[in-house]
Design an enzyme around this catalytic site. Structure first.
Site, PDB file in Angstrom:
ATOM      1  CB  SER A  70      -1.571   0.017   0.711  1.00  0.00           C
ATOM      2  OG  SER A  70       0.027   0.069   2.648  1.00  0.00           O
TER       3      SER A  70
ATOM      4  CG  ASP B 100      -2.878   5.165   6.962  1.00  0.00           C
ATOM      5  OD1 ASP B 100      -1.630   5.218   7.477  1.00  0.00           O
ATOM      6  OD2 ASP B 100      -3.803   4.897   6.267  1.00  0.00           O
TER       7      ASP B 100
ATOM      8  CG  HIS C 249      -0.295   3.989   4.280  1.00  0.00           C
ATOM      9  ND1 HIS C 249      -1.683   3.394   4.540  1.00  0.00           N
ATOM     10  CD2 HIS C 249      -0.448   3.110   3.838  1.00  0.00           C
ATOM     11  CE1 HIS C 249      -1.676   2.379   4.506  1.00  0.00           C
ATOM     12  NE2 HIS C 249      -0.846   1.774   3.481  1.00  0.00           N
TER      13      HIS C 249
END
Length: 376
Positions: free
Chosen positions: A46, A340, A344
């Site tokens: 991610s 977050d 990230h």
């Protein structure tokens, strides 16, 4: 089947392989006289997912909703786990390339021409929740583990190989193959009594490096020669980990220790791989652990005011809940390191990290810098 576009693409690729960006007036300051690369191919999780998980129907690891994308062009949530562009996008922009589209957006008959074009300039195969091990997608319902990402690359590789052979070989040898993966495998280890019973941290992290080696060999066997391998950062310092770690909100040093163990195994594996392949692979290992440590230790030097809490979330350190549409959003994303609770980076942080990748010294990069890598 050959098309009328083949001669043009062949000439175009040969041109890109020989060109340097400093041939263009006005681009020198923006790129720092970077050598050109014809394509950027991205594998990972991610941290660099550009929206592949949008196309996975049962995946719960998605970011295609607000506040994600609040600073992306048109304020569009694209599936990037970020307020704007991520590190893969920043690398592409540094080299004057279009943002690599998510691989799964290129499927279907209506996307055939877009697929041909992307095969030349680059594709993003990364998937939120992905890991080195195939089992890493089970916790989040559905992700694309590294082995399947490499399978997807091989389908794009078929498009490249439709070009004239010498142009295809040049394209593959001059393109940059970027790998950002490993955090989810470590998170799995932290949370699984079964995994911890089966192997100690040293054994597990060595197995991670060994499995990554297998996939790097597959990419290399397809003709790739230049690799940017990014180590695992201090995942014990994410807002979510800090919020759970006493009222002092300190980093989880146990988690950080496992990151260090993996990075050590990764560095040794890369050295061995270069020997096994008789020097036919050239790589830059970027120490993301060290870079994050330096930013957290001296945030003002890098332009940040908050390196502990999440920009988007709720509760303690804004890290009790994920970044959802009703979450609290920080007012100045350029001053936050973390987007977050999961750690990230914000777009500002991602760009800072890419700038560190492109410095001329080897403080963060070994055995050569990224600028040296793309000039080989």
């Amino acid at each position: 089947m050959p098309t009328n576009n083949t001669p043009f693409l062949t000439i175009f690729l040969l041109f890109l392989g020989l060109l340097r960006f400093d041939s263009f007036p006005g681009l020198e300051a923006a790129t720092g006289k970077l050598a050109s690369i014809p394509g950027l191919y991205v594998f990972g999780d991610s941290l660099v997912d550009a929206g592949n998980n949008n196309y996975l129907p049962i995946s719960i690891s998605k970011a295609n909703y607000p506040h994600n994308g609040v600073d992306f062009p048109n304020k569009k949530p694209t599936g990037r786990f970020c307020n704007g562009k991520n590190a893969a996008d920043a690398i592409a922009e540094k080299f004057g390339l279009p943002l690599p589209p998510p691989y799964l957006s290129l499927r279907g008959l209506l996307k055939r021409e877009k697929r041909k074009s992307a095969a030349v300039t680059g594709v993003n195969f990364a998937s939120g929740g992905a890991g080195i091990f195939n089992s890493s997608d089970q916790k989040l319902g559905q992700a694309i583990p590294l082995s399947k990402q490499v399978n997807n690359w091989l389908s794009i590789h078929e498009e490249v190989m439709k070009l004239e052979p010498s142009a295809a070989q040049l394209h593959l040898s001059k393109s940059l193959f970027t790998v950002v993966i490993g955090s989810n495998d470590l998170f799995d280890y932290f949370g699984s009594f079964k995994l911890r019973r089966q192997s100690n941290p040293q054994q597990y992290t060595q197995l991670m490096a060994d499995k990554l080696k297998e996939q790097l060999k597959r990419i290399h066997d397809s003709g790739a020669r230049r690799f940017l391998i990014i180590g695992v950062a201090q995942i014990g310092c994410t807002p979510g980990k800090r919020a759970k770690n006493s009222t002092l909100h300190e980093c989880d040093e146990g988690a950080n220790m496992w990151c260090s163990l993996y990075n050590e195994a990764l560095v040794k594996m890369l050295q061995q791989l270069k020997q096994e392949l008789q020097g036919s692979i050239t790589y830059t290992y970027f120490d993301n652990y060290k870079s994050l440590h330096d930013i957290i230790s001296n945030p003002a030097r890098y332009g940040f005011a908050d390196v502990t809490s999440a920009c988007c979330g709720n509760g303690e350190l804004n890290a009790d809940l994920p970044c959802l549409p009703l979450a609290k959003l920080c007012s100045d994303r350029t001053k936050h390191l973390f987007w977050d609770r999961y750690g990230h980076p914000t777009e500002a942080a991602a760009r800072t990290i890419v700038d560190l990748m492109l410095t001329d010294d080897t403080h963060y990069s070994s055995p050569i810098t990224l600028t040296q890598l793309v000039s080989t």
